[in-house]
Design an enzyme around this catalytic site. Structure first.
Site, mmCIF file in Angstrom:
data_model
loop_
_atom_site.group_PDB
_atom_site.id
_atom_site.type_symbol
_atom_site.label_atom_id
_atom_site.label_comp_id
_atom_site.label_asym_id
_atom_site.label_seq_id
_atom_site.Cartn_x
_atom_site.Cartn_y
_atom_site.Cartn_z
ATOM 1 N N ARG A 1 0.814 -1.214 0.000
ATOM 2 C CA ARG A 1 0.000 0.000 0.000
ATOM 3 C C ARG A 1 0.858 1.279 0.000
ATOM 4 O O ARG A 1 0.374 2.369 -0.254
ATOM 5 C CB ARG A 1 -0.953 -0.011 1.212
ATOM 6 C CG ARG A 1 -2.087 -1.013 1.064
ATOM 7 C CD ARG A 1 -2.816 -1.281 2.382
ATOM 8 N NE ARG A 1 -2.096 -2.222 3.236
ATOM 9 C CZ ARG A 1 -2.547 -2.678 4.407
ATOM 10 N NH1 ARG A 1 -3.704 -2.257 4.873
ATOM 11 N NH2 ARG A 1 -1.842 -3.538 5.119
ATOM 12 N N TYR B 1 32.933 32.878 -1.539
ATOM 13 C CA TYR B 1 33.104 31.430 -1.439
ATOM 14 C C TYR B 1 34.425 31.118 -0.747
ATOM 15 O O TYR B 1 35.494 31.519 -1.213
ATOM 16 C CB TYR B 1 33.096 30.778 -2.836
ATOM 17 C CG TYR B 1 33.468 29.312 -2.759
ATOM 18 C CD1 TYR B 1 32.709 28.430 -1.993
ATOM 19 C CD2 TYR B 1 34.598 28.813 -3.412
ATOM 20 C CE1 TYR B 1 33.065 27.088 -1.887
ATOM 21 C CE2 TYR B 1 34.958 27.468 -3.309
ATOM 22 C CZ TYR B 1 34.183 26.619 -2.542
ATOM 23 O OH TYR B 1 34.532 25.301 -2.420
ATOM 24 N N ASN C 1 -7.526 -3.896 17.317
ATOM 25 C CA ASN C 1 -6.239 -4.516 17.601
ATOM 26 C C ASN C 1 -5.109 -3.629 17.070
ATOM 27 O O ASN C 1 -5.076 -3.321 15.885
ATOM 28 C CB ASN C 1 -6.227 -5.887 16.899
ATOM 29 C CG ASN C 1 -4.867 -6.543 16.909
ATOM 30 O OD1 ASN C 1 -4.041 -6.269 17.771
ATOM 31 N ND2 ASN C 1 -4.641 -7.429 15.945
ATOM 32 N N ALA D 1 41.943 45.125 -3.227
ATOM 33 C CA ALA D 1 40.659 44.786 -3.848
ATOM 34 C C ALA D 1 40.862 44.462 -5.325
ATOM 35 O O ALA D 1 41.678 45.084 -6.003
ATOM 36 C CB ALA D 1 39.694 45.957 -3.697
ATOM 37 N N ASN E 1 39.420 39.948 8.085
ATOM 38 C CA ASN E 1 38.269 40.455 7.366
ATOM 39 C C ASN E 1 38.355 39.995 5.916
ATOM 40 O O ASN E 1 39.333 40.293 5.230
ATOM 41 C CB ASN E 1 38.228 41.986 7.435
ATOM 42 C CG ASN E 1 36.931 42.512 6.876
ATOM 43 O OD1 ASN E 1 35.893 42.491 7.532
ATOM 44 N ND2 ASN E 1 36.964 42.945 5.636
ATOM 45 N N GLN F 1 11.218 -14.926 6.503
ATOM 46 C CA GLN F 1 9.924 -15.428 6.035
ATOM 47 C C GLN F 1 9.935 -15.251 4.514
ATOM 48 O O GLN F 1 9.762 -14.142 4.008
ATOM 49 C CB GLN F 1 8.780 -14.610 6.666
ATOM 50 C CG GLN F 1 7.406 -15.171 6.352
ATOM 51 C CD GLN F 1 6.296 -14.168 6.614
ATOM 52 O OE1 GLN F 1 6.508 -12.960 6.674
ATOM 53 N NE2 GLN F 1 5.074 -14.667 6.750
#
Ligand code: UD1
Ligand code: CA
Length: 457
Positions: free
Chosen positions: A16, A366, A170, A423, A377, A73
């Protein structure tokens, strides 16, 4: 005390569920259902657990490992047939045997303890764990005689219209006298609507033999739920979640909207931490005290210290120490360690990196495969170029360095203490202590050129 045994029924296909994943391995609040069942019997001092496996046996064995014995089983001919498969391991034992289904993740230890107690107190040879539901459709019904004694269990598909009106059902959990259980199982037939060997038939067989058969009726209908399909799976997750959140709230955690917050079972959270809506905390995550875990944060297998603020961020397999703050929209990937007072701002991705105290990585950056010292920094838009197409390389940045915005740090590289990068530099060589690394072409201004451009005329 008598010896105690437990049989977990987990061989059914679970058709199911319409799934290629074996039913009892479907997770509820992050844990496979069968693991929840293991948690339930954890404190019952069971001498031996046997899990009945069939379809998907290897996967279940992989999950449970040596905590259980196994009985195979090969054909799923019913729950009675499944229990009979354990006879090689348990058939000649003396004691009490608890039979429990692998698809009842919500039962609690307390309920099972009560069941065993009831069984022992009444000196019954079989005790059913039953519950009452306004709509017990699908469950086997408990049929009682005029004296209110349990007579038998009738499956939904075999029940008369009258029997279908019975609301006591049950739960699929029972206590048995072990020897009588196996004796009775040999007498169970399959002459019923499903052509299966039903475990519940043991009840009427024992009763007909004159043995004491009782039911212990638990209060909570929700707890008794058997998960047969995805609708029940979602419900079970919802119940489990509510239970987990409630326990955390009772231990001092604030939830802004508990119904909209998903926390897995093994997660630990300290007092005075606030959890905002949409948060998901998974796996072995541990969160300290006085933290704010902001809306829609998703944290897996990570350790977060005290006084940490996380805003709408994604964190996996990482460690974040006290007073750090992350986000919004940061992505902290595996093997990242952020020490105390680290600031990681918006749109920053960090992977496999250690960042020491007081360092700031504020925006759009990143950081991968790196060691960063204290009070550094890292300027906006910095990229750690750690991958040459084949291998990953490491960047080390020493204390108090200043990485200018838009630096590309081409690994392998060491940036020395108190040094700077200008920079917009593409840094390919080490920068030594106190030095400035600058690697960008000199600017030329062409006088009046902008005005001369045809479209500016
Ligand atoms: C069963 C009970 C029903 C009870 C309900 C509670 C029977 C016949 N019916 O019905 O009275 O109300 O549980 O949830 O027992 N399994 C095997 N081998 C098999 C068949 C089943 O190991 O051959 C296992 C399944 O993996 C599952 C458990 O037994 O964990 C119960 O089987 P399931 O098919 O879910 O039984 P229900 O129809 O729910
Ligand atoms: Ca079931």
């Amino acid at each position: 005390m008598e010896n105690r045994y437990a049989i977990i029924l987990a061989a059914g296909k679970g058709s199911r569920m319409k799934s290629s994943l074996y039913k009892v391995l479907h997770p509820v609040a992050g844990k496979p259902m069968v693991e929840h069942v293991f948690d339930q019997i954890d404190h019952l001092n069971v001498d031996e657990v046997v899990t009945v496996v069939g379809f998907g046996a290897e996967k279940v064995k992989e999950q449970l490992g040596e905590r259980s014995n196994y009985a195979l089983q090969t054909e799923q001919l019913g729950t009675g047939h499944a229990v009979l498969a354990t006879s090689e391991v348990l058939g000649d034992k003396v004691g009490t045997t608890l039979v429990i289904c692998g698809d009842t993740p919500l039962l609690t230890q307390e309920t099972l303890e009560e069941l065993v107690k009831h069984h022992e107190k009444t000196e019954a040879k079989a005790t059913i764990l039953s519950a009452v539901a306004s709509d017990p459709t699908g469950y086997g019904r408990i049929i009682r005689d005029q004296n209110d004694h349990v007579e038998k269990i009738v499956e939904q598909k075999d029940a008369t219209p009258e029997e279908l009106l019975v609301t006591e059902f049950n739960t699929g959990t029972y206590c048995f006298d072990n020897a009588l259980l196996f004796e009775a199982l040999n007498k169970v037939g399959n002459d019923n609507a499903q052509g299966e060997y039903y475990l519940p038939d043991v009840i009427s067989i024992l009763r007909d033999q004159g043995e004491i058969v009782t039911a212990y009726t638990m209060d909570s209908e929700e707890e008794s739920m058997g998960v047969n399909d995805r609708v029940a799976l979602a419900k079970a997750t919802q119940y489990m979640s509510a239970r987990i959140n409630e326990e955390l709230m009772r231990n001092g955690v604030t939830f802004v909207d508990p119904s909209n917050t998903y926390i897995e079972k093994d997660v630990i959270i300290g007092a005075d931490t606030v959890i905002e809506p949409g948060v998901m905390l998974r796996g072995k995550t541990v969160i300290g005290e006085n933290c704010i875990i902001g809306a829609n944060s998703d944290i897996t297998d990570s350790t977060i210290g005290d006084h940490v603020v996380i805003t709408s961020s994604n964190i996996k397999q990482s460690t974040i120490l006290d007073y750090s703050d992350i986000g919004p929209y940061a992505h902290i990937r595996p093997n990242t360690i952020l020490k105390e007072h680290v600031h990681v701002g918006n749109f920053v991705e960090i992977k496999n990196a250690t960042v020491d105290k007081g360092t700031k990585v504020g925006h759009l950056t990143y950081v991968g495969d790196a060691t960063l010292g204290q009070d550094i920094n890292v300027g906006c838009g910095t990229v750690f170029a750690n991958y040459d197409g084949k291998r990953k390389h490491h960047v080390t940045i020493e204390d108090h360095a200043f990485i200018g915005s838009g630096s590309i740090l081409v690994a392998p590289l060491t940036i020395g203490k108190n040094s700077m990068t200008a920079a917009g530099s593409t840094i390919t060589q080490d920068v030594f202590e106190d030095d400035l690394g600058i690697a960008r072409s000199k600017q030329t201004n062409l006088v009046g050129y902008a005005k001369k451009l045809p479209y500016n005329e």
